[in-house]
Design an enzyme around this catalytic site. Structure first.
Site, PDB file in Angstrom:
ATOM      1  N   ARG A 196       0.856  -1.201   0.000  1.00  9.09           N
ATOM      2  CA  ARG A 196       0.000   0.000   0.000  1.00  9.09           C
ATOM      3  C   ARG A 196       0.881   1.235   0.000  1.00  9.09           C
ATOM      4  O   ARG A 196       0.596   2.231  -0.650  1.00  9.09           O
ATOM      5  CB  ARG A 196      -0.952   0.005   1.212  1.00  9.09           C
ATOM      6  CG  ARG A 196      -1.694   1.344   1.345  1.00  9.09           C
ATOM      7  CD  ARG A 196      -2.912   1.338   2.260  1.00  9.09           C
ATOM      8  NE  ARG A 196      -2.854   0.450   3.382  1.00  9.09           N
ATOM      9  CZ  ARG A 196      -2.073   0.628   4.460  1.00  9.09           C
ATOM     10  NH1 ARG A 196      -1.288   1.686   4.560  1.00  9.09           N
ATOM     11  NH2 ARG A 196      -2.088  -0.252   5.439  1.00  9.09           N
ATOM     12  N   ASP A 213      -7.558  19.407 -13.768  1.00 12.90           N
ATOM     13  CA  ASP A 213      -7.895  18.097 -14.318  1.00 12.90           C
ATOM     14  C   ASP A 213      -7.518  18.140 -15.800  1.00 12.90           C
ATOM     15  O   ASP A 213      -8.181  18.785 -16.609  1.00 12.90           O
ATOM     16  CB  ASP A 213      -9.399  17.825 -14.120  1.00 12.90           C
ATOM     17  CG  ASP A 213      -9.822  16.448 -14.624  1.00 12.90           C
ATOM     18  OD1 ASP A 213      -9.112  15.876 -15.471  1.00 12.90           O
ATOM     19  OD2 ASP A 213     -10.881  15.950 -14.172  1.00 12.90           O
ATOM     20  N   LYS A 239      -8.253   7.210 -19.247  1.00 17.03           N
ATOM     21  CA  LYS A 239      -8.582   7.750 -20.559  1.00 17.03           C
ATOM     22  C   LYS A 239      -7.358   7.730 -21.488  1.00 17.03           C
ATOM     23  O   LYS A 239      -6.867   6.678 -21.790  1.00 17.03           O
ATOM     24  CB  LYS A 239      -9.180   9.153 -20.394  1.00 17.03           C
ATOM     25  CG  LYS A 239     -10.226   9.256 -19.254  1.00 17.03           C
ATOM     26  CD  LYS A 239     -11.505   8.485 -19.526  1.00 17.03           C
ATOM     27  CE  LYS A 239     -12.410   8.333 -18.307  1.00 17.03           C
ATOM     28  NZ  LYS A 239     -12.749   9.555 -17.593  1.00 17.03           N
TER      29      LYS A 239
HETATM   30  C1  LIG Z   1     -13.224   9.912 -16.283  1.00 20.10           C
HETATM   31  C2  LIG Z   1     -12.913  11.242 -15.728  1.00 20.10           C
HETATM   32  C3  LIG Z   1     -12.677  11.426 -14.356  1.00 20.10           C
HETATM   33  C4  LIG Z   1     -12.793  10.305 -13.344  1.00 20.10           C
HETATM   34  O1  LIG Z   1     -11.828   9.323 -13.531  1.00 20.10           O
HETATM   35  P1  LIG Z   1     -12.074   7.784 -13.192  1.00 20.10           P
HETATM   36  O2  LIG Z   1     -10.794   7.158 -13.618  1.00 20.10           O
HETATM   37  O3  LIG Z   1     -13.263   7.340 -13.984  1.00 20.10           O
HETATM   38  O4  LIG Z   1     -12.326   7.697 -11.727  1.00 20.10           O
HETATM   39  C5  LIG Z   1     -12.361  12.705 -13.907  1.00 20.10           C
HETATM   40  N1  LIG Z   1     -12.280  13.753 -14.756  1.00 20.10           N
HETATM   41  C6  LIG Z   1     -12.506  13.611 -16.084  1.00 20.10           C
HETATM   42  C7  LIG Z   1     -12.412  14.800 -16.972  1.00 20.10           C
HETATM   43  C8  LIG Z   1     -12.834  12.361 -16.616  1.00 20.10           C
HETATM   44  O5  LIG Z   1     -13.070  12.240 -17.927  1.00 20.10           O
END
Ligand SMILES: *Cc1c(COP(=O)(O)O)cnc(C)c1O
Length: 387
Positions: free
Chosen positions: A52, A176, A201
């Protein structure tokens, strides 16, 4: 050759932070599928005690992620949302966060339904207008959470503009960077303190892993986030870290093709009589085209569009008729996906509210993959003709 921040992106993607395995010389980081590590005597170990806290496959990925974002420290999490969770856990009751009003739905949900009850206040403003952010800043503001480009309207926020605005203040700026990927945009270089990714992604890129990451350059901030990573324990497993390390090796090549295909599809959509609005930051008529041109290397792999006959039935029919574009949530994988935000990702938002931000009934979102663009266009064309 020493890998530095000045080294080209492709070289950093393939080599950044990575070394041959110290035990065997294996060129690929092995999958250290282990929970614990044998100590020679009490407290005498090789830097790894419990998985962890540290795992060699994860550490290699974290260094590689830091190299991609031109930061110093990478911190990997079990999902993008676990990464966001760690950032908010640095705050105290009474603190305020300013974020965008067209935030990723999952981020909105964790802010409102998980953290609000701990006394943290979240404000949601149209961030493409910087004065809207400025109007919300007060002495309790501790974090500005930017997402750019946004989903599915691809609004672009001026990261450097926000950073300059809060320069003198004790406010963290987190970005983000999921939709852009580190190939197109490096927020730390534009003045952000924290970069966040849903590694699920573009970075992972093969639709086979759910993972998240943070990258920072400040040591104290990194230590605080490592403490939360270890304390809350939302860490990714070594197998997933291996898959992402493998995916990253082609990130630059994939992104080039995502961008090229998306640009060609956006252009093709312009000539379609049934198409109404096309949302693509590469077009001069996109409201934030100028900022996007300045802060991004290219315009990304996402394209949204609406239909002149703004009917839910037509949109539903269209997304079910494509054969190469698969109907699915998520984005950023090598394969093309098609989605209907009003009934998929944005179904929880009341119709009136989502329409205000442009998510009309006929809006369709494409995550353009890296297949042959002629085939993608032909696929859309046959689906268009069928409605
Ligand atoms: C998918 C996504 C998230 C969340 O990520 P997960 O890996 O699904 O938890 C956060 N911000 C954006 C812009 C996303 O496309």
């Amino acid at each position: 050759m020493e890998i530095s921040k000045k080294t080209g992106f492709g070289t950093r993607a393939i080599h950044g932070g990575l070394e041959p395995d110290s035990a065997t010389g294996a060129i690929m980081t092995p999958i250290y599928q282990t929970s614990t590590y044998v100590q020679e005597e009490v407290g005498k170990h090789k830097g790894f005690e419990y998985s962890r806290t540290q795992n060699p496959t994860r550490s290699a990925l974290e260094k590689n992620l830091a190299a991609l974002e031109k930061g110093e420290y990478g911190i990997a999490f079990a999902s993008g949302l676990a990464a966001i969770d760690a950032v908010i856990k640095m705050l105290d009751p009474g603190d305020e966060v300013i974020s965008t009003n067209d935030l990723y739905g999952g981020t909105y949900r964790i802010f409102r339904t998980v953290f609000e009850k701990y006394g943290i206040t979240f404000h949601f403003v149209p961030m493409a207008q910087l004065e809207e952010i400025e109007a919300r800043v007060n002495e309790n503001t501790k974090l500005i959470w930017v997402e750019t480009p946004t989903n599915p309207m691809l609004n672009v926020v001026d990261i450097q503009g926000v950073a300059t605005m809060i320069e003198e203040k004790d406010i963290l700026l987190a970005v983000d960077n999921t939709f852009a990927s580190p190939y197109l945009q490096n927020p730390l270089e534009l003045g952000a303190d924290i970069v966040m990714h849903s590694v699920t992604k573009f970075i992972g890129g093969h639709s086979d892993v759910v993972m998240g990451a943070l990258v920072v350059s400040d040591e104290a901030l990194a230590n605080e986030l490592y403490r939360i990573q270890n304390s809350s324990g939302a860490v990714p497993g070594p197998m997933d870290c291996f898959l992402v390390l493998r995916g990253i090796k082609t990130l630059h090549v994939r992104m080039e093709r995502h961008c090229k295909n998306a640009a060609q599809i956006a252009e093709w959509l312009k000539g379609q009589p049934i198409v109404d609005k096309i949302v693509y930051p590469g077009f001069k008529d996109h409201p934030n085209h100028e900022v996007a041109s300045r802060q991004m290397l290219d315009f990304g792999g996402m394209v949204s569009f609406s239909l002149k006959r703004n009917r839910l039935e037509d949109a539903h029919s269209l997304v079910s008729k494509t054969q190469i574009f698969s109907l699915a949530e998520s984005l950023g994988g090598v394969e093309s996906l098609i989605g209907h935000p009003a009934t998929m990702t944005h179904a929880a938002i009341p119709k009136e509210e989502r329409e205000k931000s442009g998510v009309v009934d006929s809006l369709i979102r494409l995550s353009v993959g890296i297949e042959d663009v002629e085939d993608l266009i032909q696929d859309l064309d046959q689906a268009f003709k069928s409605i």
